[in-house]
Design a protein around this motif. Structure first.
Motif, PDB file in Angstrom:
ATOM      1  N   PHE A  84      -4.892  13.891   3.105  1.00  0.00           N
ATOM      2  CA  PHE A  84      -4.909  12.760   2.186  1.00  0.00           C
ATOM      3  C   PHE A  84      -5.122  13.213   0.742  1.00  0.00           C
ATOM      4  CE2 PHE A  84      -5.727   8.614   0.606  1.00  0.00           C
ATOM      5  CZ  PHE A  84      -6.822   8.699  -0.237  1.00  0.00           C
TER       6      PHE A  84
ATOM      7  N   GLY B 221      -8.664  -3.487   6.106  1.00  0.00           N
ATOM      8  CA  GLY B 221      -9.635  -3.154   5.078  1.00  0.00           C
ATOM      9  C   GLY B 221      -9.049  -2.188   4.080  1.00  0.00           C
ATOM     10  N   TYR B 222      -9.887  -1.440   3.423  1.00  0.00           N
ATOM     11  CA  TYR B 222      -9.431  -0.493   2.413  1.00  0.00           C
ATOM     12  C   TYR B 222      -9.531   0.953   2.867  1.00  0.00           C
ATOM     13  CZ  TYR B 222      -9.313  -4.446  -0.728  1.00  0.00           C
ATOM     14  OH  TYR B 222      -9.016  -5.644  -1.306  1.00  0.00           O
ATOM     15  N   GLN B 223      -9.777   1.153   4.147  1.00  0.00           N
ATOM     16  CA  GLN B 223      -9.913   2.518   4.649  1.00  0.00           C
ATOM     17  C   GLN B 223      -8.554   3.201   4.719  1.00  0.00           C
ATOM     18  OE1 GLN B 223     -11.874   2.688   8.437  1.00  0.00           O
ATOM     19  NE2 GLN B 223     -11.691   4.877   8.642  1.00  0.00           N
ATOM     20  N   LYS B 224      -8.493   4.451   4.279  1.00  0.00           N
ATOM     21  CA  LYS B 224      -7.239   5.191   4.357  1.00  0.00           C
ATOM     22  C   LYS B 224      -6.991   5.618   5.799  1.00  0.00           C
ATOM     23  CE  LYS B 224      -9.398   9.639   3.362  1.00  0.00           C
ATOM     24  NZ  LYS B 224     -10.778   9.156   3.193  1.00  0.00           N
ATOM     25  N   VAL B 225      -5.774   6.046   6.088  1.00  0.00           N
ATOM     26  CA  VAL B 225      -5.423   6.572   7.402  1.00  0.00           C
ATOM     27  C   VAL B 225      -5.796   8.049   7.444  1.00  0.00           C
ATOM     28  CG1 VAL B 225      -3.576   6.933   9.057  1.00  0.00           C
ATOM     29  CG2 VAL B 225      -3.526   4.925   7.572  1.00  0.00           C
ATOM     30  N   THR B 226      -6.584   8.432   8.432  1.00  0.00           N
ATOM     31  CA  THR B 226      -7.018   9.823   8.575  1.00  0.00           C
ATOM     32  C   THR B 226      -6.329  10.427   9.785  1.00  0.00           C
ATOM     33  OG1 THR B 226      -9.159   9.314   7.597  1.00  0.00           O
ATOM     34  CG2 THR B 226      -8.978  11.366   8.847  1.00  0.00           C
TER      35      THR B 226
ATOM     36  N   ARG C 210       0.838  -1.187   0.000  1.00  0.00           N
ATOM     37  CA  ARG C 210       0.000   0.000   0.000  1.00  0.00           C
ATOM     38  C   ARG C 210       0.879   1.245   0.000  1.00  0.00           C
ATOM     39  NH1 ARG C 210      -5.476  -0.052   3.476  1.00  0.00           N
ATOM     40  NH2 ARG C 210      -5.743  -1.878   2.170  1.00  0.00           N
TER      41      ARG C 210
ATOM     42  N   TYR D 163       0.702   5.638  -0.150  1.00  0.00           N
ATOM     43  CA  TYR D 163      -0.136   6.811   0.060  1.00  0.00           C
ATOM     44  C   TYR D 163       0.593   8.076  -0.379  1.00  0.00           C
ATOM     45  CZ  TYR D 163      -2.293   3.711   3.590  1.00  0.00           C
ATOM     46  OH  TYR D 163      -2.880   2.659   4.258  1.00  0.00           O
TER      47      TYR D 163
ATOM     48  N   LEU E 109      -7.014   3.130  -5.164  1.00  0.00           N
ATOM     49  CA  LEU E 109      -8.248   2.804  -4.473  1.00  0.00           C
ATOM     50  C   LEU E 109      -9.105   4.025  -4.164  1.00  0.00           C
ATOM     51  CD1 LEU E 109      -7.235  -0.038  -1.997  1.00  0.00           C
ATOM     52  CD2 LEU E 109      -8.094  -0.182  -4.333  1.00  0.00           C
ATOM     53  N   GLU E 110      -8.462   5.143  -3.925  1.00  0.00           N
ATOM     54  CA  GLU E 110      -9.224   6.329  -3.575  1.00  0.00           C
ATOM     55  C   GLU E 110      -8.439   7.575  -3.925  1.00  0.00           C
ATOM     56  OE1 GLU E 110     -10.718   6.286   0.436  1.00  0.00           O
ATOM     57  OE2 GLU E 110     -11.425   8.360   0.332  1.00  0.00           O
TER      58      GLU E 110
ATOM     59  N   THR F 265      -7.716   4.431  11.577  1.00  0.00           N
ATOM     60  CA  THR F 265      -8.010   3.684  10.361  1.00  0.00           C
ATOM     61  C   THR F 265      -8.570   2.321  10.726  1.00  0.00           C
ATOM     62  OG1 THR F 265      -7.149   2.981   8.200  1.00  0.00           O
ATOM     63  CG2 THR F 265      -5.750   2.571  10.108  1.00  0.00           C
ATOM     64  N   TYR F 266      -9.090   1.626   9.725  1.00  0.00           N
ATOM     65  CA  TYR F 266      -9.483   0.235   9.893  1.00  0.00           C
ATOM     66  C   TYR F 266      -8.382  -0.618   9.275  1.00  0.00           C
ATOM     67  CZ  TYR F 266     -11.848  -4.205   9.516  1.00  0.00           C
ATOM     68  OH  TYR F 266     -12.156  -5.538   9.611  1.00  0.00           O
TER      69      TYR F 266
ATOM     70  N   TYR G 191       0.221  12.155   0.651  1.00  0.00           N
ATOM     71  CA  TYR G 191      -0.397  13.179   1.478  1.00  0.00           C
ATOM     72  C   TYR G 191       0.252  14.526   1.134  1.00  0.00           C
ATOM     73  CZ  TYR G 191      -2.452   9.689   4.646  1.00  0.00           C
ATOM     74  OH  TYR G 191      -3.189   8.658   5.178  1.00  0.00           O
TER      75      TYR G 191
ATOM     76  N   TYR H  88      -4.362   6.951  -2.593  1.00  0.00           N
ATOM     77  CA  TYR H  88      -3.558   5.801  -2.202  1.00  0.00           C
ATOM     78  C   TYR H  88      -3.790   4.612  -3.122  1.00  0.00           C
ATOM     79  CZ  TYR H  88      -7.139   3.128   0.473  1.00  0.00           C
ATOM     80  OH  TYR H  88      -8.222   2.394   0.874  1.00  0.00           O
TER      81      TYR H  88
END
Lengths: 112, 113
Positions: A45, B97-102, A31, A33, A55-56, B93-94, A35, A48
């Motif tokens: 963000f 899963g596919y959740q990004k880090v906030t 993965r 990212y 993915l987003e 984050t989760y 930022y 990523y």
């Protein structure tokens, strides 16, 4: 050094020019990212990837920004037609799945 | 999506005193909460993290607590030293899963000698 590496570390460009940043993640991390961080703010963000799939992408990101990770390894972030508001530090980070993320040193962009 | 709020934005303490930084998160599915320290001009670096299966974790002078019901977590630094001066960020984050880090918006900690 097996950490996240970013290049270039500093870039000064004229408004309207295109710039590209490169990120090499930690080798086993799938993965990656991107930022953006401005002075006094937390990392914001941008986008990523999991392997080569994006993915987003942040809704705050205009279509002047594009990121790729063609082979699931390194990634590039391109900013077209730069504006002064793009001046910031662009941070790359990587992780294994959704676990701990490790940041690179960042790429400082100054648009004059 | 996840939203993380962090308080206070600035914190000044005398050397040797304790410092506490608090964060709240919105997504009850989040299960991984790291804390980062960022010195001026440098990258954020992980200092401690906690997962949702535990309520507290310690590492020398640093501890983190998690209240899943209230959806908040805190960083505690005891016996503060001048080298603790930096900006601290919480995140959620989760994991898995596919959740990004906030990230939270950061707390600038100043330890006064």
């Amino acid at each position: 050094d097996t950490g996240v590496s970013q290049d270039p570390r500093h870039k000064i460009t004229k408004r309207g020019q295109n710039v590209t940043f490169r990120c090499d993640p930690i080798s086993e991390h799938n993965r990656l990212y991107w930022y953006r961080q401005t002075l006094g703010q937390g990392p914001e963000f941008l986008t990523y990837f999991q392997n080569e799939a994006q993915l987003e992408k942040s809704r705050l990101l205009s279509d002047r920004f594009s990121a790729e990770r063609p082979k699931g390894s390194f990634s590039t972030l391109e900013i077209q037609r730069t504006e002064q508001g793009d001046s910031a530090m662009y941070l790359c980070a990587s992780s294994l799945e959704g676990d701990t993320i490790y940041f690179g040193e960042g790429s400082w962009l100054t648009v004059v | 999506g996840e939203n993380v709020e962090q308080h206070p934005s600035t914190l000044s303490v005398q050397e040797g005193d304790s410092a506490v930084i608090k964060c709240t998160y919105s997504d009850s599915a989040s299960n991984y909460f790291p804390w980062y320290k960022q010195e001026l001009g440098k990258r954020p670096q992980l200092i401690i993290d906690i997962r949702s299966n535990v309520g507290e974790k310690k590492d020398q002078r640093i501890a983190v607590t998690l209240n899943k019901t209230a959806k908040h977590f805190s960083l505690h630094i005891t016996e503060t030293q001048p080298e603790d001066s930096a900006v601290y960020f919480c995140a959620a984050t989760y994991s898995g899963g596919y959740q990004k880090v906030t990230f939270g918006t950061g707390t600038k900690l100043q330890v006064i000698p």
